[in-house]
Motif scaffolding. Structure first.
Motif, PDB file in Angstrom:
ATOM      1  N   TYR A   1      -4.553 -10.705  18.767  1.00 57.83           N
ATOM      2  CA  TYR A   1      -4.931  -9.693  17.776  1.00 57.83           C
ATOM      3  C   TYR A   1      -5.235  -8.362  18.455  1.00 57.83           C
ATOM      4  O   TYR A   1      -4.900  -7.307  17.921  1.00 57.83           O
ATOM      5  CB  TYR A   1      -6.131 -10.120  16.931  1.00 57.83           C
ATOM      6  CG  TYR A   1      -6.439  -9.063  15.891  1.00 57.83           C
ATOM      7  CD1 TYR A   1      -5.634  -8.937  14.762  1.00 57.83           C
ATOM      8  CD2 TYR A   1      -7.457  -8.140  16.076  1.00 57.83           C
ATOM      9  CE1 TYR A   1      -5.859  -7.924  13.846  1.00 57.83           C
ATOM     10  CE2 TYR A   1      -7.688  -7.126  15.161  1.00 57.83           C
ATOM     11  CZ  TYR A   1      -6.891  -7.026  14.041  1.00 57.83           C
ATOM     12  OH  TYR A   1      -7.098  -6.021  13.138  1.00 57.83           O
TER      13      TYR A   1
ATOM     14  N   TYR B   1       6.078  -7.631   9.455  1.00 56.11           N
ATOM     15  CA  TYR B   1       5.804  -6.392  10.199  1.00 56.11           C
ATOM     16  C   TYR B   1       7.044  -5.500  10.207  1.00 56.11           C
ATOM     17  O   TYR B   1       6.944  -4.280  10.052  1.00 56.11           O
ATOM     18  CB  TYR B   1       5.375  -6.722  11.628  1.00 56.11           C
ATOM     19  CG  TYR B   1       4.626  -5.604  12.311  1.00 56.11           C
ATOM     20  CD1 TYR B   1       3.234  -5.640  12.421  1.00 56.11           C
ATOM     21  CD2 TYR B   1       5.285  -4.502  12.858  1.00 56.11           C
ATOM     22  CE1 TYR B   1       2.532  -4.614  13.045  1.00 56.11           C
ATOM     23  CE2 TYR B   1       4.594  -3.477  13.472  1.00 56.11           C
ATOM     24  CZ  TYR B   1       3.223  -3.537  13.566  1.00 56.11           C
ATOM     25  OH  TYR B   1       2.537  -2.519  14.174  1.00 56.11           O
TER      26      TYR B   1
ATOM     27  N   THR C   1      -0.687  -6.144  10.888  1.00 55.15           N
ATOM     28  CA  THR C   1      -1.344  -6.249  12.196  1.00 55.15           C
ATOM     29  C   THR C   1      -2.139  -7.551  12.305  1.00 55.15           C
ATOM     30  O   THR C   1      -2.063  -8.255  13.315  1.00 55.15           O
ATOM     31  CB  THR C   1      -2.282  -5.039  12.415  1.00 55.15           C
ATOM     32  OG1 THR C   1      -1.491  -3.857  12.436  1.00 55.15           O
ATOM     33  CG2 THR C   1      -3.042  -5.157  13.720  1.00 55.15           C
TER      34      THR C   1
ATOM     35  N   SER D   1      -1.987  -6.664  19.014  1.00 58.71           N
ATOM     36  CA  SER D   1      -1.467  -6.173  17.734  1.00 58.71           C
ATOM     37  C   SER D   1      -2.276  -4.968  17.245  1.00 58.71           C
ATOM     38  O   SER D   1      -1.711  -3.978  16.754  1.00 58.71           O
ATOM     39  CB  SER D   1      -1.520  -7.309  16.707  1.00 58.71           C
ATOM     40  OG  SER D   1      -1.009  -6.893  15.470  1.00 58.71           O
ATOM     41  N   TYR D   2      -3.596  -5.036  17.401  1.00 61.84           N
ATOM     42  CA  TYR D   2      -4.471  -3.937  16.980  1.00 61.84           C
ATOM     43  C   TYR D   2      -4.195  -2.671  17.787  1.00 61.84           C
ATOM     44  O   TYR D   2      -4.115  -1.567  17.239  1.00 61.84           O
ATOM     45  CB  TYR D   2      -5.939  -4.349  17.126  1.00 61.84           C
ATOM     46  CG  TYR D   2      -6.906  -3.205  16.965  1.00 61.84           C
ATOM     47  CD1 TYR D   2      -7.181  -2.676  15.704  1.00 61.84           C
ATOM     48  CD2 TYR D   2      -7.541  -2.638  18.072  1.00 61.84           C
ATOM     49  CE1 TYR D   2      -8.058  -1.615  15.544  1.00 61.84           C
ATOM     50  CE2 TYR D   2      -8.418  -1.584  17.921  1.00 61.84           C
ATOM     51  CZ  TYR D   2      -8.680  -1.077  16.662  1.00 61.84           C
ATOM     52  OH  TYR D   2      -9.547  -0.018  16.527  1.00 61.84           O
TER      53      TYR D   2
ATOM     54  N   GLY E   1      -1.044  -1.127  16.549  1.00 62.96           N
ATOM     55  CA  GLY E   1      -1.275  -0.510  15.243  1.00 62.96           C
ATOM     56  C   GLY E   1      -2.065   0.784  15.346  1.00 62.96           C
ATOM     57  O   GLY E   1      -1.776   1.768  14.651  1.00 62.96           O
TER      58      GLY E   1
ATOM     59  N   MET F   1      -8.611  -2.314  10.128  1.00 65.08           N
ATOM     60  CA  MET F   1      -7.944  -3.005  11.236  1.00 65.08           C
ATOM     61  C   MET F   1      -8.941  -3.570  12.244  1.00 65.08           C
ATOM     62  O   MET F   1      -8.804  -4.705  12.684  1.00 65.08           O
ATOM     63  CB  MET F   1      -6.962  -2.057  11.934  1.00 65.08           C
ATOM     64  CG  MET F   1      -5.657  -1.925  11.178  1.00 65.08           C
ATOM     65  SD  MET F   1      -4.562  -0.638  11.839  1.00 65.08           S
ATOM     66  CE  MET F   1      -4.538  -1.003  13.555  1.00 65.08           C
TER      67      MET F   1
END
Length: 199
Positions: free
Chosen positions: A42, A108, A92, A45-46, A49, A21
């Motif tokens: 990102y 997702y 992700t 999103s990271y 996650g 990731m």
């Protein structure tokens, strides 16, 4: 089966997933701080996650610490859960490229729903293994977990599914808000004895 080997295998796979990731994060070509702005979707999103996997690992550790005996069904249920978790880096990364786009958000949602089903199946198999091993307190402890009780309630699952589908149709990015709320208010509500585990 000795649970230590399965726990070590699980820890290794989850560590690899987290590593993959962060490798998706692209280093900006420019040395201007503003160059990082393009990576903010990102990063969001990271972060979600990472939180998702971190909370899942803690709950997984709790269930396995309570369990003495691992059956073949638990072994395969754990593998199924790891398989669904292995899709989190892909979901992700794609959401990070299109935070409010339907395609990535639908994918997702599919990954999250599959993960939820696999997690419940694993939890259920651990309950059954503990009952077979004459460990009613361990089985009851797993059943009492907030995340177990939530996922086991089909009415709440259906309501969450409907809310998520509506969000995906009108404002896809809201799904990530739903996921964060699920992680914080359901997944991260641990049993009181989780801080006192020996294993």
């Amino acid at each position: 089966m000795k649970k230590g080997r399965l726990e070590a295998f699980t820890d290794a796979i989850l560590a690899i997933i987290l590593t993959i990731m962060i490798l998706e994060f692209k280093t900006p070509e420019s040395f201007q701080f503003s160059a990082i702005y393009s990576q903010i979707p990102y990063l969001i999103s990271y972060a979600i996650g990472y939180l998702f996997i971190g909370v899942a690992w803690y709950n997984h550790h709790y269930m396995f610490a309570k369990t003495r005996w691992i059956s073949r069904r638990v072994y395969w249920a754990n593998n199924m859960w790891l398989f669904t978790t292995s899709f989190v880096p892909v979901a992700t990364a794609w959401v990070g490229r299109g935070l409010n786009e339907q395609g990535p958000e639908i994918f997702y949602f599919i990954v999250f729903a599959s993960w939820t089903a696999a997690y419940f199946f694993l939890s259920y198999q651990l309950v059954k293994a503990n009952e077979k091993d004459h460990q009613p307190k361990a089985a009851a402890a797993i059943r009492s977990m907030v995340i177990y009780r939530y996922i086991a309630n089909w009415k709440l699952d259906l309501l969450q599914g409907i809310v998520t589908v509506v969000a995906l149709v009108y404002v896809p990015a809201l799904q990530m808000v739903i996921v964060v709320l699920m992680i914080v208010f359901i997944g991260a509500r641990f049993n009181k004895d989780s801080d006192h585990l020996i294993d």
